[in-house]
Scaffold this active site. Structure first.
Site, short mmCIF file in Angstrom:
data_model
loop_
_atom_site.label_atom_id
_atom_site.label_comp_id
_atom_site.label_asym_id
_atom_site.label_seq_id
_atom_site.Cartn_x
_atom_site.Cartn_y
_atom_site.Cartn_z
CE LYS A 45 10.02 60.19 35.80
NZ LYS A 45 10.86 59.73 34.69
CB SER A 46 2.66 63.90 33.36
OG SER A 46 2.66 64.03 34.75
N GLY A 47 4.36 62.20 30.82
CA GLY A 47 4.37 62.08 29.35
C GLY A 47 5.19 63.17 28.68
CG HIS A 100 9.26 68.80 35.27
ND1 HIS A 100 8.34 68.17 34.48
CD2 HIS A 100 10.39 68.03 35.20
CE1 HIS A 100 8.89 67.08 33.94
NE2 HIS A 100 10.12 66.99 34.35
CB SER A 130 5.93 56.62 36.34
OG SER A 130 6.95 56.90 35.42
CB ALA A 222 7.47 49.15 20.39
#
Ligand code: PPS
Length: 288
Positions: A45-47, A100, A130, A222
């Site tokens: 969840k860090s990018g 990870h 997140s 987006a």
């Protein structure tokens, strides 16, 4: 659905058995990295997905064909996942690998290789938010429980993938031993173009301004949230339920402010300061 309720124990952490087996983890541990490999390392969840997309597009010089036709887990597979062995390319050329896993497992093999490591760190408060929503959508994760309890477990490292603090400190302590760049999710948010250019320099990929334009445009939240190759809508609802929460949820900095009480924030800050005392990682989390 395979091993949805199984928890795999490995190197002192717990991992979802749906994606990890003893064999896949052993394969990851023994994997031989080579020159040209780019290894994207993150606490969840860090990018991660954002970086997979950016690196894909750097190697395609901004051409979106691969990014819009091949799922991210095929073009930048997770080293520790069950399908990795059959997915990773053996032929020449740069390979994008994602992981990870903690540094103590992978750093020795990486040190021996000439692989490049891209480590992304994100404000742990936003990571916790997140991650909490991801627990709601991912059927192969345990129940998150209520948000305050979830944050407690997150701070204690009693969540899948273990402690955020151990992950970040472990990898940051490898700064002298690896060919590594550290980037924050927040700096990518603040100035994506600058982050892309830094990465191009680090990866040794000179880029025309128009190519950077294309990457920047394609990697906006987006645009990415509409790209089925990265928004995980290809995964069946029985595994990832987008009705519960979207994978591309908000993509903002500071959503924790909508979830933490003042007291929770104070407790979090206190623990953060204590745990990070022995780490000189300098980060700016707030963009305001
Ligand atoms: S995972 O499951 O570990 O691979 O998740 P990861 O990709 O590391 O993190 C998911 C969060 O990253 C956000 N995201 C983005 N933010 C901004 N811009 C872009 N382009 C982008 N792509 C992904 C995604 O929305 C998740 O964050 P939250 O806060 O939940 O929205």
């Amino acid at each position: 659905m395979d091993r949805m309720d199984v928890t795999e124990e490995f190197a002192g952490i717990q991992l979802p058995g749906h994606l990890h087996t003893p064999e896949s983890l052993q394969y990851a541990q023994e994997f031989e990295f080579r020159e040209g490999d780019v290894v994207i390392v993150t606490y969840p969840k860090s990018g991660t997905t954002w970086m997979q997309e950016i690196v894909t597009l750097i190697y395609s010089k901004g051409d979106p064909t691969i990014a819009t036709s091949v799922p991210n887990w095929m073009r930048a597979p997770w080293l520790e996942h069950t399908y990795f062995k059959d997915t990773i390319k053996n032929e020449e050329g740069p390979r994008i690998i994602t992981t990870h896993l903690p540094s103590d497992i992978l750093a020795p093999a990486l040190q021996k290789s000439k692989a490049k490591v891209v480590y992304i760190v994100r404000n742990p408060k936003d990571v916790a938010v997140s991650f909490y929503y991801f627990h709601k959508m991912a059927k192969f994760f345990p129940d998150s429980g209520a948000f305050p309890e979830f944050v407690e477990r997150f701070l204690e490292g009693k969540v899948y993938y273990g402690s955020w603090f151990d992950h970040v400190k472990g990898w940051y302590n490898q700064k002298k031993n690896l060919d590594v760049i550290y980037l924050t999710y927040e700096s990518m948010h603040k100035d994506l173009r600058r982050s892309i250019k830094k990465l191009c320099a680090f990866l040794g990929c000179p880029m025309y301004s128009e190519e950077v334009d294309k990457i920047e445009q394609h990697c906006k939240f987006a645009v990415m949230s509409q790209n089925a190759m990265v928004n995980y809508t290809l995964i069946p609802t029985e595994i990832l339920d987008h009705e519960k929460s979207k994978f591309m949820r908000k993509g903002v900095v500071g959503d924790w402010k909508n979830h933490f009480t003042d007291e929770q924030n104070e407790d979090f800050e206190k623990i953060y300061k204590e745990k990070m005392l022995d780490c000189d990682l300098q980060v700016v989390w707030n963009l305001d």
